[in-house]
Design a protein around this motif. Sequence first.
Motif, PDB file in Angstrom:
ATOM      1  N   ARG A  40       0.836  -1.214   0.000  1.00  0.00           N
ATOM      2  CA  ARG A  40       0.000   0.000   0.000  1.00  0.00           C
ATOM      3  C   ARG A  40       0.859   1.248   0.000  1.00  0.00           C
ATOM      4  NH1 ARG A  40      -2.887  -2.949   3.926  1.00  0.00           N
ATOM      5  NH2 ARG A  40      -1.955  -1.657   5.544  1.00  0.00           N
ATOM      6  N   ARG A  41       1.956   1.199   0.746  1.00  0.00           N
ATOM      7  CA  ARG A  41       2.847   2.369   0.816  1.00  0.00           C
ATOM      8  C   ARG A  41       3.488   2.635  -0.545  1.00  0.00           C
ATOM      9  NH1 ARG A  41       2.935   6.910   1.825  1.00  0.00           N
ATOM     10  NH2 ARG A  41       4.950   7.866   1.898  1.00  0.00           N
ATOM     11  N   LYS A  42       3.931   1.564  -1.213  1.00  0.00           N
ATOM     12  CA  LYS A  42       4.522   1.726  -2.545  1.00  0.00           C
ATOM     13  C   LYS A  42       3.500   2.296  -3.514  1.00  0.00           C
ATOM     14  CE  LYS A  42       8.041  -1.869  -2.304  1.00  0.00           C
ATOM     15  NZ  LYS A  42       8.471  -3.178  -2.821  1.00  0.00           N
ATOM     16  N   GLN A  43       2.245   1.827  -3.427  1.00  0.00           N
ATOM     17  CA  GLN A  43       1.193   2.329  -4.299  1.00  0.00           C
ATOM     18  C   GLN A  43       0.929   3.801  -4.021  1.00  0.00           C
ATOM     19  OE1 GLN A  43      -0.331   0.648  -6.896  1.00  0.00           O
ATOM     20  NE2 GLN A  43      -1.002   2.717  -7.364  1.00  0.00           N
ATOM     21  N   ALA A  44       0.956   4.191  -2.747  1.00  0.00           N
ATOM     22  CA  ALA A  44       0.726   5.591  -2.389  1.00  0.00           C
ATOM     23  C   ALA A  44       1.833   6.479  -2.947  1.00  0.00           C
ATOM     24  CB  ALA A  44       0.636   5.737  -0.870  1.00  0.00           C
ATOM     25  N   VAL A  45       3.066   6.022  -2.879  1.00  0.00           N
ATOM     26  CA  VAL A  45       4.187   6.790  -3.427  1.00  0.00           C
ATOM     27  C   VAL A  45       4.037   6.918  -4.936  1.00  0.00           C
ATOM     28  CG1 VAL A  45       6.680   6.750  -3.811  1.00  0.00           C
ATOM     29  CG2 VAL A  45       5.776   6.260  -1.550  1.00  0.00           C
ATOM     30  N   ALA A  46       3.671   5.822  -5.603  1.00  0.00           N
ATOM     31  CA  ALA A  46       3.477   5.856  -7.051  1.00  0.00           C
ATOM     32  C   ALA A  46       2.339   6.814  -7.418  1.00  0.00           C
ATOM     33  CB  ALA A  46       3.197   4.461  -7.589  1.00  0.00           C
ATOM     34  N   ASP A  47       1.269   6.799  -6.627  1.00  0.00           N
ATOM     35  CA  ASP A  47       0.147   7.713  -6.878  1.00  0.00           C
ATOM     36  C   ASP A  47       0.570   9.163  -6.717  1.00  0.00           C
ATOM     37  OD1 ASP A  47      -1.469   5.552  -7.379  1.00  0.00           O
ATOM     38  OD2 ASP A  47      -2.460   5.601  -5.406  1.00  0.00           O
ATOM     39  N   LEU A  51       0.460  11.982  -9.607  1.00  0.00           N
ATOM     40  CA  LEU A  51      -0.252  13.239  -9.420  1.00  0.00           C
ATOM     41  C   LEU A  51       0.663  14.429  -9.675  1.00  0.00           C
ATOM     42  CD1 LEU A  51      -2.895  14.595  -8.658  1.00  0.00           C
ATOM     43  CD2 LEU A  51      -2.155  14.523  -6.273  1.00  0.00           C
ATOM     44  N   ALA A  52       1.896  14.352  -9.199  1.00  0.00           N
ATOM     45  CA  ALA A  52       2.857  15.432  -9.444  1.00  0.00           C
ATOM     46  C   ALA A  52       3.129  15.569 -10.938  1.00  0.00           C
ATOM     47  CB  ALA A  52       4.159  15.159  -8.692  1.00  0.00           C
ATOM     48  N   LEU A  53       3.248  14.442 -11.630  1.00  0.00           N
ATOM     49  CA  LEU A  53       3.446  14.479 -13.080  1.00  0.00           C
ATOM     50  C   LEU A  53       2.217  15.054 -13.773  1.00  0.00           C
ATOM     51  CD1 LEU A  53       5.187  13.754 -15.545  1.00  0.00           C
ATOM     52  CD2 LEU A  53       4.105  11.495 -15.495  1.00  0.00           C
ATOM     53  N   ALA A  54       1.033  14.691 -13.303  1.00  0.00           N
ATOM     54  CA  ALA A  54      -0.200  15.202 -13.917  1.00  0.00           C
ATOM     55  C   ALA A  54      -0.325  16.712 -13.729  1.00  0.00           C
ATOM     56  CB  ALA A  54      -1.409  14.495 -13.318  1.00  0.00           C
ATOM     57  N   HIS A  55       0.126  17.206 -12.583  1.00  0.00           N
ATOM     58  CA  HIS A  55       0.090  18.655 -12.365  1.00  0.00           C
ATOM     59  C   HIS A  55       1.089  19.374 -13.263  1.00  0.00           C
ATOM     60  CE1 HIS A  55      -2.797  18.868  -9.137  1.00  0.00           C
ATOM     61  NE2 HIS A  55      -2.152  17.939  -8.456  1.00  0.00           N
ATOM     62  N   ALA A  56       2.156  18.718 -13.623  1.00  0.00           N
ATOM     63  CA  ALA A  56       3.187  19.336 -14.448  1.00  0.00           C
ATOM     64  C   ALA A  56       2.913  19.182 -15.943  1.00  0.00           C
ATOM     65  CB  ALA A  56       4.558  18.733 -14.119  1.00  0.00           C
ATOM     66  N   ASP A  57       2.175  18.156 -16.345  1.00  0.00           N
ATOM     67  CA  ASP A  57       1.951  17.873 -17.765  1.00  0.00           C
ATOM     68  C   ASP A  57       0.450  17.726 -18.013  1.00  0.00           C
ATOM     69  OD1 ASP A  57       1.967  17.015 -20.377  1.00  0.00           O
ATOM     70  OD2 ASP A  57       3.514  15.493 -20.073  1.00  0.00           O
ATOM     71  N   ALA A  58      -0.099  18.649 -18.779  1.00  0.00           N
ATOM     72  CA  ALA A  58      -1.538  18.663 -19.042  1.00  0.00           C
ATOM     73  C   ALA A  58      -1.981  17.419 -19.805  1.00  0.00           C
ATOM     74  CB  ALA A  58      -1.917  19.914 -19.818  1.00  0.00           C
ATOM     75  N   ARG A  59      -1.093  16.837 -20.608  1.00  0.00           N
ATOM     76  CA  ARG A  59      -1.481  15.640 -21.368  1.00  0.00           C
ATOM     77  C   ARG A  59      -1.780  14.477 -20.427  1.00  0.00           C
ATOM     78  NH1 ARG A  59       3.735  15.282 -24.900  1.00  0.00           N
ATOM     79  NH2 ARG A  59       4.467  15.745 -22.816  1.00  0.00           N
ATOM     80  N   VAL A  60      -0.978  14.351 -19.383  1.00  0.00           N
ATOM     81  CA  VAL A  60      -1.209  13.273 -18.406  1.00  0.00           C
ATOM     82  C   VAL A  60      -2.534  13.505 -17.690  1.00  0.00           C
ATOM     83  CG1 VAL A  60      -0.335  12.156 -16.325  1.00  0.00           C
ATOM     84  CG2 VAL A  60       1.260  12.859 -18.121  1.00  0.00           C
ATOM     85  N   MET A  61      -2.800  14.734 -17.300  1.00  0.00           N
ATOM     86  CA  MET A  61      -4.059  15.057 -16.626  1.00  0.00           C
ATOM     87  C   MET A  61      -5.243  14.767 -17.552  1.00  0.00           C
ATOM     88  SD  MET A  61      -5.461  15.966 -13.847  1.00  0.00           S
ATOM     89  CE  MET A  61      -4.455  16.961 -12.791  1.00  0.00           C
ATOM     90  N   ALA A  62      -5.104  15.049 -18.835  1.00  0.00           N
ATOM     91  CA  ALA A  62      -6.178  14.772 -19.791  1.00  0.00           C
ATOM     92  C   ALA A  62      -6.408  13.266 -19.907  1.00  0.00           C
ATOM     93  CB  ALA A  62      -5.843  15.373 -21.146  1.00  0.00           C
ATOM     94  N   ASP A  63      -5.337  12.492 -19.949  1.00  0.00           N
ATOM     95  CA  ASP A  63      -5.483  11.031 -20.005  1.00  0.00           C
ATOM     96  C   ASP A  63      -6.204  10.497 -18.767  1.00  0.00           C
ATOM     97  OD1 ASP A  63      -4.288  10.827 -22.454  1.00  0.00           O
ATOM     98  OD2 ASP A  63      -2.318  10.232 -21.666  1.00  0.00           O
ATOM     99  N   ILE A  64      -5.831  11.002 -17.618  1.00  0.00           N
ATOM    100  CA  ILE A  64      -6.479  10.571 -16.374  1.00  0.00           C
ATOM    101  C   ILE A  64      -7.957  10.957 -16.400  1.00  0.00           C
ATOM    102  CG2 ILE A  64      -6.584  10.955 -13.878  1.00  0.00           C
ATOM    103  CD1 ILE A  64      -3.524  11.253 -13.955  1.00  0.00           C
ATOM    104  N   SER A  65      -8.240  12.157 -16.831  1.00  0.00           N
ATOM    105  CA  SER A  65      -9.623  12.626 -16.888  1.00  0.00           C
ATOM    106  C   SER A  65     -10.461  11.766 -17.832  1.00  0.00           C
ATOM    107  CB  SER A  65      -9.647  14.086 -17.346  1.00  0.00           C
ATOM    108  OG  SER A  65     -10.970  14.547 -17.436  1.00  0.00           O
ATOM    109  N   ARG A  66      -9.913  11.460 -19.012  1.00  0.00           N
ATOM    110  CA  ARG A  66     -10.641  10.608 -19.961  1.00  0.00           C
ATOM    111  C   ARG A  66     -10.879   9.229 -19.368  1.00  0.00           C
ATOM    112  NH1 ARG A  66      -7.527  13.324 -23.770  1.00  0.00           N
ATOM    113  NH2 ARG A  66      -5.918  11.726 -23.706  1.00  0.00           N
ATOM    114  N   GLY A  67      -9.885   8.673 -18.713  1.00  0.00           N
ATOM    115  CA  GLY A  67     -10.040   7.362 -18.098  1.00  0.00           C
ATOM    116  C   GLY A  67     -11.101   7.362 -17.016  1.00  0.00           C
ATOM    117  N   MET A  68     -11.130   8.409 -16.223  1.00  0.00           N
ATOM    118  CA  MET A  68     -12.135   8.494 -15.166  1.00  0.00           C
ATOM    119  C   MET A  68     -13.529   8.666 -15.759  1.00  0.00           C
ATOM    120  SD  MET A  68     -10.074  10.780 -12.384  1.00  0.00           S
ATOM    121  CE  MET A  68     -11.476  10.998 -11.341  1.00  0.00           C
ATOM    122  N   THR A  69     -13.639   9.403 -16.855  1.00  0.00           N
ATOM    123  CA  THR A  69     -14.934   9.608 -17.494  1.00  0.00           C
ATOM    124  C   THR A  69     -15.471   8.288 -18.030  1.00  0.00           C
ATOM    125  OG1 THR A  69     -14.299  11.849 -18.085  1.00  0.00           O
ATOM    126  CG2 THR A  69     -16.158  10.898 -19.261  1.00  0.00           C
TER     127      THR A  69
END
Length: 80
Positions: A40-47, A51-69
Amino acid sequence: MSSFVHVTYPAQHPGVARAEHLLEALKQGVVRRYQAWIARRKQAVADEQMLALAHADARVMADISRGMTREAERDVRGYY
């Protein structure tokens, strides 16, 4: 007339055997819980890194958003 009695005694007391089995089971339970905590700790670190990458790169955030949709659409379809 002599008679011999052959009585077999256990090499280990039954109570001691039960206690050893209990301790081993507890030990295994502690080890499994520790391994689950590590996972669980490793998963939390990966998450957090994702999240830090998604905040820095809009493409990653868009991919996450599409996946959640898409996931949300699948969940809602079951209610209709």
